[in-house]
Design an enzyme around this catalytic site. Structure first.
Site, PDB file in Angstrom:
ATOM      1  N   GLY A 259       0.838  -1.207   0.000  1.00 21.00           N
ATOM      2  CA  GLY A 259       0.000   0.000   0.000  1.00 21.00           C
ATOM      3  C   GLY A 259       0.861   1.241   0.000  1.00 21.00           C
ATOM      4  O   GLY A 259       2.041   1.178  -0.332  1.00 21.00           O
ATOM      5  N   ASN A 260       0.272   2.363   0.341  1.00 17.39           N
ATOM      6  CA  ASN A 260       1.054   3.603   0.442  1.00 17.39           C
ATOM      7  C   ASN A 260       0.464   4.465   1.555  1.00 17.39           C
ATOM      8  O   ASN A 260      -0.521   4.082   2.188  1.00 17.39           O
ATOM      9  CB  ASN A 260       1.079   4.335  -0.901  1.00 17.39           C
ATOM     10  CG  ASN A 260      -0.321   4.671  -1.379  1.00 17.39           C
ATOM     11  OD1 ASN A 260      -1.006   5.484  -0.778  1.00 17.39           O
ATOM     12  ND2 ASN A 260      -0.773   4.029  -2.463  1.00 17.39           N
ATOM     13  N   HIS A 261       1.079   5.627   1.775  1.00 13.81           N
ATOM     14  CA  HIS A 261       0.722   6.435   2.950  1.00 13.81           C
ATOM     15  C   HIS A 261      -0.474   7.353   2.751  1.00 13.81           C
ATOM     16  O   HIS A 261      -0.746   8.181   3.612  1.00 13.81           O
ATOM     17  CB  HIS A 261       1.922   7.301   3.360  1.00 13.81           C
ATOM     18  CG  HIS A 261       3.085   6.497   3.838  1.00 13.81           C
ATOM     19  ND1 HIS A 261       3.026   5.701   4.958  1.00 13.81           N
ATOM     20  CD2 HIS A 261       4.337   6.350   3.340  1.00 13.81           C
ATOM     21  CE1 HIS A 261       4.191   5.106   5.136  1.00 13.81           C
ATOM     22  NE2 HIS A 261       4.998   5.472   4.159  1.00 13.81           N
TER      23      HIS A 261
ATOM     24  N   ALA B 216      -4.339   7.491  -4.518  1.00 12.72           N
ATOM     25  CA  ALA B 216      -2.973   7.033  -4.798  1.00 12.72           C
ATOM     26  C   ALA B 216      -3.084   5.544  -5.147  1.00 12.72           C
ATOM     27  O   ALA B 216      -2.966   4.674  -4.277  1.00 12.72           O
ATOM     28  CB  ALA B 216      -2.094   7.254  -3.576  1.00 12.72           C
TER      29      ALA B 216
END
Ligand code: CTP
Length: 413
Positions: free
Chosen positions: A222-224, A290
């Site tokens: 995943g991402n932030h 995102a």
């Protein structure tokens, strides 16, 4: 002093949330506004005129006449004086009367006389708020160009929990500031027809948050992304009267707004499906999500066991959702992308804008302190297809959302 010199009538009705009107008044005065308070007879049962007169630094008006000297409290003069009439808290009863034109107290006669914008911050029990009669009254008020500041969800005075809490004073102030800013710049909430819900009748797809690509049942890539920017844009559009489909990746955020439908997804594949489903019926899509560019070729059904050697994870590309919508967009549909770059920021963003056939792209930089994923603030540039750019100052994400929606509204006309 963001509201310096603004003349505001604050109408207080019979609701337990009247206590919040005290703090709201304090904030209005602190921001430089001139405040005149009108209270309904029941409003006075919840908070005293003495408190409100002290905080507003003005006499509080409750009756048609001053019974001591017989002078008339002219609702007509009040209505002409004001730059904005804010009813906070607005009870179900007062909204019903405003919707039907009953005017048996000073607040209601002033409402019928005033020529300025009217903002209404409802406060009531959750069942009263969702009652068809209240919904119908709010629709009528919206239709006539009044701005409704959605109540939030949470614990209510009744002990029940749900939607009906008057919006917090700080957030109401933010709404007022962005309203006046937009009006001063000749754009924003004020529509050409003199109404304030310029996005009414329009439908938007907004995406937000990260996607999670499963490696096994307990792990993912995943991402932030926190989703804050996308949620702020969805709220801003809905506050201007639009209908919004918010396709959200996994984030710790909720948006409980009458005109926002939240569709929760986990993976890039799911987001792709939902976007293709909703975009054809929308006037525009704002793609803040995102989205993962790669997903594991195989997602194990069982938790992967630790071994002694290193492992390699084979990944395959996900669909470029925005690129696909850009290829298929119809005449008149507007497509907005986001770009987060670490180097050659503007050149890379312009490339993306053209590759994905966007109407504009919002560039946010990771190099700026206070901007980016988890921050409550952001610093963006809006880049147009001809390469021209508008650079904005660091602002709160709701304020950035208002700037983006202002730019968007210019393209929808
Ligand atoms: N985007 C998308 N689908 C993807 C990846 C990105 O729709 N699979 C969208 C994002 O929501 C954003 C825009 O495309 O609005 C740009 O995303 P970004 O990650 O900056 O660009 P990429 O096209 O993925 O290019 P790169 O990661 O190489 O910079």
């Amino acid at each position: 002093m963001q509201l310096k010199g603004r003349k505001i009538i604050l109408g207080i009705t019979g609701s337990i949330a009247a206590y919040k009107a005290a703090y709201l008044t304090r904030l209005l005065v602190k921001e430089g506004a001139e405040v005149k308070v009108i209270m309904t007879p029941l409003g006075k049962e919840f908070i005293t005129p003495v408190t409100m007169a002290t905080l507003s630094r003005n006499t509080v008006l409750c009756d048609f006449f001053n019974y001591d000297d017989g002078s008339w409290n002219s609702h007509v003069d009040l209505g002409i004086w004001a730059d904005l009439f804010l009813v906070a808290p607005a009870s179900a009863n007062t909204m019903a009367r405003m919707a039907t034109g009953v005017c048996d107290n000073l607040l209601l006669t002033t409402y019928l006389s005033c020529r300025c914008p009217v903002m209404i911050a409802p406060a009531m029990d959750l069942d009263m708020f969702r009652h068809p009669a209240t919904i119908n009254n709010m629709e009528v008020l919206l239709e006539r160009g009044n701005i409704i500041i959605e109540p939030s969800s949470g614990e209510l005075a009744s002990g029940l929990s749900g939607k009906g809490r008057m919006e917090e004073p700080e957030k109401i102030i933010t709404r007022l500031v962005s309203f006046f800013e937009a009006a001063a710049a000749g754009r924003g909430p004020a529509g050409d027809d003199g109404r304030y819900l310029s996005m009414r009748g329009k439908k938007f797809l907004v995406t937000a948050g990260p996607t999670h690509e499963a490696i096994d049942p307990v792990r993912y890539i995943g991402n932030h992304s926190s989703g804050k920017m996308g949620y702020a844009i969805a709220a801003e559009l809905a506050n201007r009267g639009a209908e919004v489909i918010l396709v959200s990746g996994p984030v710790a955020k909720e948006l409980d707004h009458t005109r926002v439908k939240v569709v929760k997804v986990n993976t890039a594949g799911e987001m792709h499906r939902e976007c293709l489903k909703w975009f054809p019926g929308c006037n525009a899509c704002i793609m803040t999500a995102a989205v993962a560019d790669y997903t594991p070729v195989v997602s194990s059904g069982k938790k992967l066991k630790r071994g002694s050697g290193s492992i390699t994870l084979e990944m395959k590309p996900t669909a470029d959702i925005l690129g696909e919508m850009g290829r298929n967009k119809k005449k008149g549909q507007v497509l907005v992308g986001f770009a987060l770059e670490t180097d050659n920021e503007k050149e890379n963003a312009i490339k993306k804008l053209h590759n994905k056939n966007l109407d504009f792209i919002v560039l946010n930089s990771l190099n700026e302190e206070g901007a980016g994923f988890h921050a409550d603030t952001n610093k963006v540039s809006i880049i147009n297809p001809d390469g021209s750019a508008v650079d904005f100052a660091m602002k709160s994400k709701p304020e950035v959302a208002a700037d983006i929606v202002n730019h968007l509204s210019g393209l929808l006309k």
